[in-house]
Motif scaffolding. Structure first.
Motif, PDB file in Angstrom:
ATOM      1  N   ARG A 465      -6.882   0.211  -5.769  1.00  0.00           N
ATOM      2  CA  ARG A 465      -5.892  -0.723  -6.303  1.00  0.00           C
ATOM      3  C   ARG A 465      -4.831   0.076  -7.029  1.00  0.00           C
ATOM      4  NH1 ARG A 465      -8.449  -5.311  -9.805  1.00  0.00           N
ATOM      5  NH2 ARG A 465      -8.941  -3.514 -11.142  1.00  0.00           N
ATOM      6  N   GLY A 468      -1.500  -3.505  -8.017  1.00  0.00           N
ATOM      7  CA  GLY A 468      -1.533  -4.715  -7.211  1.00  0.00           C
ATOM      8  C   GLY A 468      -2.950  -5.106  -6.875  1.00  0.00           C
ATOM      9  N   ASN A 469      -3.159  -5.698  -5.698  1.00  0.00           N
ATOM     10  CA  ASN A 469      -4.466  -6.137  -5.265  1.00  0.00           C
ATOM     11  C   ASN A 469      -5.250  -4.980  -4.654  1.00  0.00           C
ATOM     12  OD1 ASN A 469      -3.893  -8.851  -5.970  1.00  0.00           O
ATOM     13  ND2 ASN A 469      -2.809  -9.143  -4.016  1.00  0.00           N
ATOM     14  N   TRP A 470      -6.532  -5.210  -4.525  1.00  0.00           N
ATOM     15  CA  TRP A 470      -7.375  -4.208  -3.897  1.00  0.00           C
ATOM     16  C   TRP A 470      -7.015  -4.063  -2.423  1.00  0.00           C
ATOM     17  CZ3 TRP A 470     -10.536  -0.803  -6.151  1.00  0.00           C
ATOM     18  CH2 TRP A 470     -10.978  -1.059  -7.441  1.00  0.00           C
ATOM     19  N   THR A 471      -6.985  -2.830  -1.958  1.00  0.00           N
ATOM     20  CA  THR A 471      -6.772  -2.517  -0.546  1.00  0.00           C
ATOM     21  C   THR A 471      -8.035  -1.877  -0.001  1.00  0.00           C
ATOM     22  OG1 THR A 471      -4.397  -2.166  -0.862  1.00  0.00           O
ATOM     23  CG2 THR A 471      -5.416  -1.205   1.112  1.00  0.00           C
TER      24      THR A 471
END
Length: 530
Positions: A465, A468-471
């Motif tokens: 992350r 932002g959001n988890w990738t």
């Protein structure tokens, strides 16, 4: 009070348990090999609930692991209590491969389990797995003779041997006889030994004698415990045990065991040797307990087999506060869950104050360096779980890296790392499988990000992350290369490395030129799931 104890009582890498009761307290020491602090200590009051006290050998004065090989270092501690003092004997292996064993046995003592512990003194002996037996103010030293040529005993006065050693047991039915412990019950002396090696042929036997110096007769009914003929059990490799009794006279055996990952698709292997080639134990060798009954003057375990549940002793339940899965590094010292590789935690490379509420690691050697690595890690304790950490790191040179790792030894690991590539900070996934290195670039990243490794049985999954959001990464990796079996490296007639430890998850930093590069970790969390 619970009616059962669930096994393993110490999940993850906790081999060679040595247990002693002092009053209402049970203390259990386990091997730590190349990890600091040395000789991991555990505490219970009901044999069911355990808390980790950390390592006894927590300074260079007590233990120097500089340069020891993978699965070298501290082998098979023996913890006893006599004459108002705790006695700890342990072996340090500087080398075990290529036809030689550089082994030294040491003794340290303390009035309190919390220390201070005396400077270790070297004991006599020609092998490892040394242990003490105390009787009527006298102390005796048991030794496994190098080459597995038997178990001998010798009188000690302080740290000096008196007279010549006496051979107590030459061999056992399965061979590779080691790990001796001696007890006196009623008018018998009982010699408990491991046999069969530490793989799937492992077991423990008992021999007895009316006289301390023998001769000793092995229990004709067979092993006290083994799983070599029970390869379908969930607990395997059962052996290397230590006996203890409760105040009410109930007896228990603590012993090492393992839980294989690898599925057997074509039916059970016929022999323990075949199981060695198929079963992979990522969690390493763990500690379990068995209830012992005395029959015809012999200690016996039902079916001589390890079990997931055993009857609990008649003791009041004594649970400990459940530790948090998350460490925000707010304490002045490392939590006992953490371990460091080959060098003790000290301000020269590790700080909890340089950046408040962060763990700062000054970069150390490469993953193959055995003098000054900068790795802080904890044991993997379940087949399913998630390790996550927050990282603040800006590499200044291409020789600086930092991130999180799923680690077994120098030759087998997975590393989600940040490094400098083409003038930018890049996140990469690096795997080393028996020294063969695979480097996959993922994405450029900023100076602060979160990293995640998820254990899903034999599969590892990764995510990050960055503001932002988890990738989730599309790349998966094999968790079973982090196993005792895979790490054991033997060519015909040539031993390179043993696999005696277990998988870790941890925080890692390198600075190969030692230019002061560091990484800050503001939290780390390891949460297991069913």
């Amino acid at each position: 009070m619970s009616d059962v104890i669930s096994n393993p009582i110490l999940p993850g890498f906790h081999p060679d348990p040595s247990i002693v009761r002092v009053g209402e307290d049970y203390f259990l020491a386990t091997s730590t090999f190349e990890w600091c602090p040395g000789i991991r200590l555990h505490h219970s009051r009901d044999l069911r609930h355990w808390r980790t006290l950390g390592g006894i050998a927590d300074s260079p004065r007590l233990l120097d692991l500089t340069g020891v090989p993978d699965s070298g270092g501290v082998w098979a501690p023996d913890l006893t209590y006599a004459n108002g003092r705790f006695h700890l004997v342990f072996s340090v292996l500087d080398n075990y491969a290529y036809g030689y064993k550089d082994c030294a046995n040491y003794l340290t003592t303390a009035e309190s389990i919390d220390g201070p512990w005396t400077d270790p003194v070297r004991l006599p002996g020609r092998g490892f797995d040394a242990a003490l037996y105390h009787e009527d103010g006298a102390t005796w030293l048991l030794n496994m003779i190098s080459g597995f040529k038997g178990v001998e005993i010798q009188r000690l006065e302080g740290d000096k041997a008196v007279g010549e050693p006496t051979l107590l047991l030459e061999t056992s039915p399965a061979g590779i006889t080691e790990g001796p412990h001696l007890y006196k019950v009623d008018d018998w002396y009982y010699l408990l030994c491991a046999e069969g090696g530490t793989g799937f042929n492992h077991g423990a036997i008992v021999a007895r004698s009316r006289n301390l110096l023998g001769p000793y007769e092995i229990d004709p009914s067979g092993p006290l415990i083994t799983s070599r003929d029970k390869l379908d059990l969930p607990l395997q490799k059962a052996g290397h045990g230590c006996l203890v009794s409760t105040p009410a006279g109930e007896w228990y055996l603590t012993y090492l065991t393992s839980r294989p990952y690898t599925e057997i698709e074509d039916g059970l292997p016929e022999t323990a040797r075949e199981r060695d080639a198929t079963g992979r134990c990522v969690l390493g060798r763990e500690t379990a307990v068995a209830a012992v009954a005395w029959t015809d003057g012999w200690p016996r375990i039902p079916g001589a087999a390890p079990a997931l549940e055993v009857p609990a002793p008649d003791l009041p339940a004594h649970p400990w506060p459940e530790p948090s899965a998350r460490d925000d590094f707010d304490a002045p010292h490392l939590d006992p869950r953490w371990n460091t590789l080959r060098r003790h935690a000290d301000p020269s490379w590790l700080s909890l104050t340089a950046h408040p509420s962060h763990l700062r690691l000054t970069g150390g050697q490469s993953p193959f360096g055995k003098r000054t690595p900068s790795l802080v890690a904890q044991r993997v304790t379940a087949k399913h779980g998630v390790f996550e950490a927050g990282l603040a790191f800006t590499p200044d040179t291409e020789q600086q890296n930092a991130g999180i790792t799923a680690y077994y030894n120098a030759f087998n690991w997975h590393y989600l790392q940040v490094s400098l590539e083409d003038g930018e900070s890049w996140l990469s996934l690096v795997t080393t499988d028996r020294g063969r290195r695979d480097h996959t670039r993922i994405a450029p990243v900023g100076p602060r990000l979160d990293l995640r490794i998820a254990f899903d049985g034999p599969t590892l999954r990764f995510a990050y992350r960055d503001n932002g959001n988890w990738t989730a990464l599309e790349h998966e990796r094999d968790a079973t290369i982090l196993s005792d079996e895979h790490a054991t490296w033997v060519e015909p007639g040539l031993l390179h490395a043993f696999g005696f430890t277990g998988a870790f998850v941890g925080l890692w930093a390198q600075d190969l030129a030692a230019e002061g590069g560091y990484a800050d970790f503001d939290y780390a969390s390891y949460q297991t799931t069913p």
